[in-house]
Design a protein around this motif. Structure first.
Motif, PDB file in Angstrom:
ATOM      1  N   SER A 147      -5.121   2.123  -2.891  1.00 54.87           N
ATOM      2  CA  SER A 147      -4.121   3.130  -2.493  1.00 54.87           C
ATOM      3  C   SER A 147      -3.563   3.844  -3.718  1.00 54.87           C
ATOM      4  O   SER A 147      -3.378   5.070  -3.708  1.00 54.87           O
ATOM      5  N   GLY A 202      -6.632   2.536   1.740  1.00 58.43           N
ATOM      6  CA  GLY A 202      -6.358   1.318   0.986  1.00 58.43           C
ATOM      7  C   GLY A 202      -6.319   0.095   1.885  1.00 58.43           C
ATOM      8  O   GLY A 202      -6.880  -0.959   1.561  1.00 58.43           O
ATOM      9  N   ALA A 236      -4.257   7.915  -4.491  1.00 53.07           N
ATOM     10  CA  ALA A 236      -3.131   8.844  -4.536  1.00 53.07           C
ATOM     11  C   ALA A 236      -2.986   9.494  -5.902  1.00 53.07           C
ATOM     12  O   ALA A 236      -2.581  10.664  -6.005  1.00 53.07           O
ATOM     13  N   THR A 289     -11.212  11.944   2.843  1.00 57.51           N
ATOM     14  CA  THR A 289      -9.858  12.500   2.780  1.00 57.51           C
ATOM     15  C   THR A 289      -9.906  14.021   2.753  1.00 57.51           C
ATOM     16  O   THR A 289      -9.145  14.699   3.462  1.00 57.51           O
ATOM     17  N   ALA A 325       0.737   3.888  -3.072  1.00 63.04           N
ATOM     18  CA  ALA A 325       0.440   5.310  -2.883  1.00 63.04           C
ATOM     19  C   ALA A 325       1.578   6.172  -3.411  1.00 63.04           C
ATOM     20  O   ALA A 325       1.350   7.191  -4.070  1.00 63.04           O
ATOM     21  N   ASN A 383       0.828  -1.204   0.000  1.00 62.17           N
ATOM     22  CA  ASN A 383       0.000   0.000   0.000  1.00 62.17           C
ATOM     23  C   ASN A 383       0.862   1.253   0.000  1.00 62.17           C
ATOM     24  O   ASN A 383       0.537   2.252  -0.653  1.00 62.17           O
ATOM     25  N   LEU A 419      -4.482  -2.619  -2.083  1.00 59.24           N
ATOM     26  CA  LEU A 419      -3.287  -2.031  -2.694  1.00 59.24           C
ATOM     27  C   LEU A 419      -3.685  -1.201  -3.916  1.00 59.24           C
ATOM     28  O   LEU A 419      -3.199  -0.084  -4.108  1.00 59.24           O
ATOM     29  N   THR A 479     -14.310   7.630   0.295  1.00 59.65           N
ATOM     30  CA  THR A 479     -12.939   7.787   0.783  1.00 59.65           C
ATOM     31  C   THR A 479     -12.331   9.108   0.316  1.00 59.65           C
ATOM     32  O   THR A 479     -11.578   9.738   1.065  1.00 59.65           O
ATOM     33  N   ALA A 536      -4.283   7.857   1.557  1.00 58.17           N
ATOM     34  CA  ALA A 536      -4.359   6.826   0.519  1.00 58.17           C
ATOM     35  C   ALA A 536      -3.915   5.472   1.066  1.00 58.17           C
ATOM     36  O   ALA A 536      -4.516   4.434   0.766  1.00 58.17           O
ATOM     37  N   ILE A 537      -2.881   5.468   1.892  1.00 50.95           N
ATOM     38  CA  ILE A 537      -2.398   4.210   2.491  1.00 50.95           C
ATOM     39  C   ILE A 537      -3.423   3.656   3.469  1.00 50.95           C
ATOM     40  O   ILE A 537      -3.778   2.464   3.421  1.00 50.95           O
TER      41      ILE A 537
END
Length: 327
Positions: free
Chosen positions: A95, A135, A99, A314, A63, A59, A92, A310, A131-132
Motif C-alpha cells: 500500500s 495492498g 501510493a 489502478t 497509503a 494499509n 501493508l 496493480t 493502494a489500500i
C-alpha cells in the motif's frame, strides 16, 4: 514557411506559454512544500510509524503516509526494505509502495493547475483507495516467499537520521534530480528547517526544470502538430479499449510526473477524455524504470509482475471511473 506550418507553430507556442504560466509557479511552491515535508517527515520516521501497524488499518496508514511523503524511488525502496526487514506485512508495504509514486504534493498541485481542484481531489481519493485495496489483496495472496533478502538491502542502504534517500546502484542518476535531500545536516530549529527547505526547493527546481521544460515542449508539439483526429482514433472516446491502451502505453515512456503532466494536458486539450489521460499518467508514474531497477533488489519476477499489474489496473480503474461519471 507555409501558412499551415506557421499556424501550427503559433498554436504550439501559445500552449507552451500557457503551460509555463500555469505550471512554473505551482512547481516552485510544490518544491518548497516537498522540502518542508522532508525536513519534518524523513524516511526513518516513516518506518517507525508504519512499524507499529499491522494489516487492515495499517494499509490505510501506509497509503496515507505514502501519499504525503515526497520520496523518490531512491528513498521509497530502501524505506520499503526497512519496513519489510522490521516485519511489516507485505500487503501493508505494498500500500505504501503503490501510493508513494501516484500521489505526491507536487503532482497534486500540478493536477489542480492543469485540470482543476475537483479532478485532482477525486484522483487522490481513487488512487488512495486503490493502494489500500490492492495492498490488502497482495497481503491475502501469501506472496512473502517471493521476497529477496530485504535485510541485505536495508543494510546496504545506510541513510543518515535525516537523510531523504540513498543513491543505490543503477538508480543513482534518478537520485541526482529527485530533490530527495541526501546528506542534509541534522534538524535544528523551525527557522533553520524552513531555510533548508527553501534552499532545497531552489535546487530541486533547478534540477528538475529541464524535465519540466521537456514535458512542456513535448506537450506543445503534440498540441500544435499531432492531428487531433489521429489521437482520437487511438485513445479517443470511440475506441472501447482506449483506457487500457493509455495505462499500458504510459509505463515504458516514463520521464517524471513533472514532464508527463504537461503531455497529459496536451492530450486533454486535443479532446481525449480526462479518464484516458489520467490512466496514461498513472501508468507512467507508477511503473518507472528507476523504481523497477531498485525493486528488483527486493522482489523476484512474480512480485515485480504483481506490482506492475496493480499499477496498470489502478490506471485502468481510474480511467474507466472518470470517463463513466463524465468528470
Amino acid at each position: 514557411m507555409t501558412g499551415a506550418l506557421a499556424g501550427d507553430l503559433a498554436a504550439a507556442w501559445d500552449f507552451f506559454v500557457h503551460l509555463g504560466v500555469v505550471l512554473v509557479p505551482l512547481f516552485v511552491g510544490g518544491a518548497f512544500l516537498v522540502g518542508l515535508l522532508q525536513e519534518y517527515l524523513p524516511p526513518e520516521r516513516v518506518e517507525a510509524i508504519l512499524g507499529r501497524h499491522d494489516g487492515g488499518a495499517g494499509n490505510v496508514a501506509a497509503a496515507g503516509i505514502g501519499a504525503v511523503t515526497p520520496f523518490c524511488s531512491c528513498s521509497t525502496v530502501p524505506v520499503l526494505a526497512g519496513l519489510l526487514s522490521a516485519g511489516a506485512p507485505l500487503g501493508l508495504a505494498f500500500s505504501f509502495l503503490l501510493a508513494s509514486p501516484l500521489v505526491n504534493e507536487l503532482a497534486v498541485l500540478l493536477l489542480v493547475g492543469l485540470f482543476g481542484l475537483r479532478i485532482a481531489a477525486v484522483y487522490v481519493a481513487v488512487t488512495l483507495v486503490a493502494a489500500i485495496v490492492f495492498g490488502l489483496a497482495i497481503g491475502r495472496l501469501g506472496l512473502e516467499d517471493h521476497l529477496k533478502d530485504v535485510d541485505l538491502l536495508a543494510a546496504d542502504s545506510p541513510r543518515a537520521a535525516t537523510d531523504g534517500g540513498v543513491s543505490t546502484g543503477e538508480a543513482a542518476a534518478d537520485c541526482e534530480t529527485c530533490g530527495c535531500g541526501a546528506d542534509r545536516p541534522a534538524p535544528a530549529s523551525h527557522r533553520e528547517r524552513v531555510r533548508r527547505a527553501a534552499t532545497g526547493a531552489r535546487e530541486f527546481f533547478v534540477d528538475l526544470l529541464p524535465y519540466l521544460l521537456l514535458g512542456m515542449t513535448l506537450g506543445a508539439i503534440v498540441h500544435g502538430f499531432v492531428p487531433a483526429e489521429l489521437l482520437r482514433s487511438v485513445i479517443g472516446p470511440d475506441n472501447p479499449v482506449a483506457v487500457p491502451i493509455a495505462a499500458v502505453a504510459g509505463a515504458p515512456i516514463y520521464v517524471s510526473m513533472s514532464a508527463m503532466l504537461p503531455i497529459a494536458a496536451s492530450f486533454a486539450a486535443q479532446g481525449i477524455p480526462i479518464g484516458t489521460v489520467l490512466a496514461f499518467v498513472v501508468g507512467s508514474a507508477g511503473v518507472s524504470v528507476p523504481n523497477l531497477v531498485l525493486l528488483n533488489k527486493l522482489f523476484d519476477r512474480t512480485l515485480l509482475a504483481a506490482y506492475a499489474a496493480t499499477v496498470v489496473a489502478t490506471g485502468i480503474g481510474v480511467g474507466l471511473l472518470f470517463n463513466a461519471v463524465g468528470l
